[in-house]
Design a protein around this motif. Sequence first.
Motif, mmCIF file in Angstrom:
data_model
loop_
_atom_site.group_PDB
_atom_site.id
_atom_site.type_symbol
_atom_site.label_atom_id
_atom_site.label_comp_id
_atom_site.label_asym_id
_atom_site.label_seq_id
_atom_site.Cartn_x
_atom_site.Cartn_y
_atom_site.Cartn_z
ATOM 1 N N ARG A 70 -2.509 1.059 4.525
ATOM 2 C CA ARG A 70 -1.747 0.680 4.789
ATOM 3 C C ARG A 70 -0.930 -0.544 4.632
ATOM 4 O O ARG A 70 0.990 -0.152 4.558
ATOM 5 N N ALA A 71 -1.366 -1.355 4.237
ATOM 6 C CA ALA A 71 -0.170 -2.340 3.789
ATOM 7 C C ALA A 71 0.135 -1.807 1.408
ATOM 8 O O ALA A 71 1.178 -2.647 1.702
ATOM 9 N N LEU A 72 -0.382 -1.103 1.364
ATOM 10 C CA LEU A 72 0.313 -0.014 0.225
ATOM 11 C C LEU A 72 1.676 0.200 0.347
ATOM 12 O O LEU A 72 1.639 0.928 0.933
ATOM 13 N N PRO A 73 2.407 -0.158 -0.109
ATOM 14 C CA PRO A 73 3.859 0.059 -0.096
ATOM 15 C C PRO A 73 3.625 1.638 -1.465
ATOM 16 O O PRO A 73 3.239 1.220 -2.271
ATOM 17 N N SER A 74 4.572 2.602 -0.156
ATOM 18 C CA SER A 74 4.709 3.567 -0.642
ATOM 19 C C SER A 74 5.043 4.387 -1.374
ATOM 20 O O SER A 74 4.956 4.615 -3.183
ATOM 21 N N LEU A 75 6.422 3.399 -1.838
ATOM 22 C CA LEU A 75 7.575 3.323 -2.497
ATOM 23 C C LEU A 75 6.503 2.727 -4.101
ATOM 24 O O LEU A 75 6.772 3.400 -4.986
ATOM 25 N N LEU A 163 10.515 10.436 -0.923
ATOM 26 C CA LEU A 163 10.271 9.164 -2.382
ATOM 27 C C LEU A 163 9.461 10.220 -3.147
ATOM 28 O O LEU A 163 9.864 10.422 -4.231
ATOM 29 N N SER B 150 5.407 -4.027 4.043
ATOM 30 C CA SER B 150 5.062 -2.632 3.492
ATOM 31 C C SER B 150 6.334 -1.918 3.086
ATOM 32 O O SER B 150 6.565 -1.546 2.561
ATOM 33 N N THR B 153 10.092 -2.238 1.424
ATOM 34 C CA THR B 153 10.568 -1.910 -0.506
ATOM 35 C C THR B 153 11.422 -1.400 -0.384
ATOM 36 O O THR B 153 11.558 -1.019 -1.407
ATOM 37 N N VAL B 154 11.237 -0.667 0.519
ATOM 38 C CA VAL B 154 12.378 0.695 0.475
ATOM 39 C C VAL B 154 13.551 0.496 0.468
ATOM 40 O O VAL B 154 14.370 0.930 0.003
ATOM 41 N N GLY B 164 10.228 -5.358 -2.955
ATOM 42 C CA GLY B 164 10.877 -3.469 -4.051
ATOM 43 C C GLY B 164 11.622 -3.466 -5.258
ATOM 44 O O GLY B 164 11.628 -2.290 -5.607
#
Lengths: 225, 214
Positions: A70-75, A163, B150, B153-154, B164
């Motif tokens: 969950r902490a992994l930023p998708s971007l 994204l 998280s 970052t966007v 980000g």
Amino acid sequence: MNLFAQAIAWLTDPANQGGPDGIWTRSLEHVWYTVIAVVLACLVAIPLGYLVGHTGRGRGLVVVSSGAARALPSLGVVTVAGLILGIGLTAPMIALILLAIPSILAGAYAGLEAIDRQTIDAARAVGMSEWQILTRVEMPLGLPLLLGGVRSAVLQVVATATLAAYVGSGGLGRPMFLGLKTQDYAQMLAASLVVVVLALVLEGAFELIERLAQRRFAPVPSTST
Amino acid sequence: MTWILANLDLIAARTLAHLALSLPAIVLAFVLSLPLGWFAARYTWSRLGVLTAFGLLYAVPSLPLFIVLPTIIGVGVRDAANVVAALTLYGMALMVRATTDALVSVDPAIRLSATAMGYSGLSRFVTVELPLAGPVLLAGLRVVSVSTISLVTVSGLLGVNNLGLLFTDGFQRGILAEVLAGIGAVVLLALAVDGLLVLIGRAAMPWARAVRAR
């Protein structure tokens, strides 16, 4: 509010609707990405969740790793995968699958865990094999929670699939990033309105499926929320 | 590795900026969700509506929200206030439901006995219901904090200073190490704040440990 009017105007303009770059094609792509990502995530997460839920082993590991996921930023994941694999659909797909897995995994094992131990003992006492207990007792009883997990995964993936366009794929992120680069904010808003509508439709569909599952598999009024 | 070692200052600065955007959003989401969750828990007729409305907020893609929100609340796109406001909304999408669930989970018999002992509505909420709902609230807050950190970052796509920016810069210049460093920093930051929340929870709710060790 003017921006909203412009966005609606953008959406209703026939020039933006048809063709390979039109809103309909992009919406279909978007739904397609969502379906693929969630189905692939289900293929990984459901068996794993059932394994953990049935055996009761490895629960801590699953909780910790899904918390970290969950902490992994998708971007960031999209970007890394894009740099390694190049432009295309594989990179965003990896990010979307990683995004969908924690909710589905949690739904799968929580569904099995929430079942009254006596029910399982009773199933064992009448002579069911472990496989029969899993497929005939645990899976039907755990279905509502599993569906809840899939539902939130779908919601997250629909919103995040935008994204994909960052690394050159299609979907509704395409008009969104185009709008960002050209400062055409009406176009961005228009695309996001379509995403919200898609999410609403999918939510409605899941509401129906959950009700059907409830009626089919839970004759006793459920106390869980 | 070379890039990371040569740019430790940059990573540290971005991490601090990241924290400065996330913490206010997490706190605001928690505080604003309390009255809404209380309302949805207290008035059953409103629950489905409130929970669905906030749940759907989560379906709004974050990138356009960062663009649209300024036109509504009248701040600049790159202002910290804009990012914090958007992240607060996302936090509330999760936290309102968690707060409602937490308050509903309080045994009605306890609520009745508190009333019988002469607690008024507000003091009963603050001194009886809120502490009892604490563990579930904390669980919700932990999810909110991780997802907020998280999601910050966007806003890097708009050029707002946070971790980000390491993704967008690394992608444009093809520096894999920069993007990996960004991901690592985000995950570590999320874990650190999560650990902090657990410690705060232990200090504030010493009784909760007995429940966990059943």
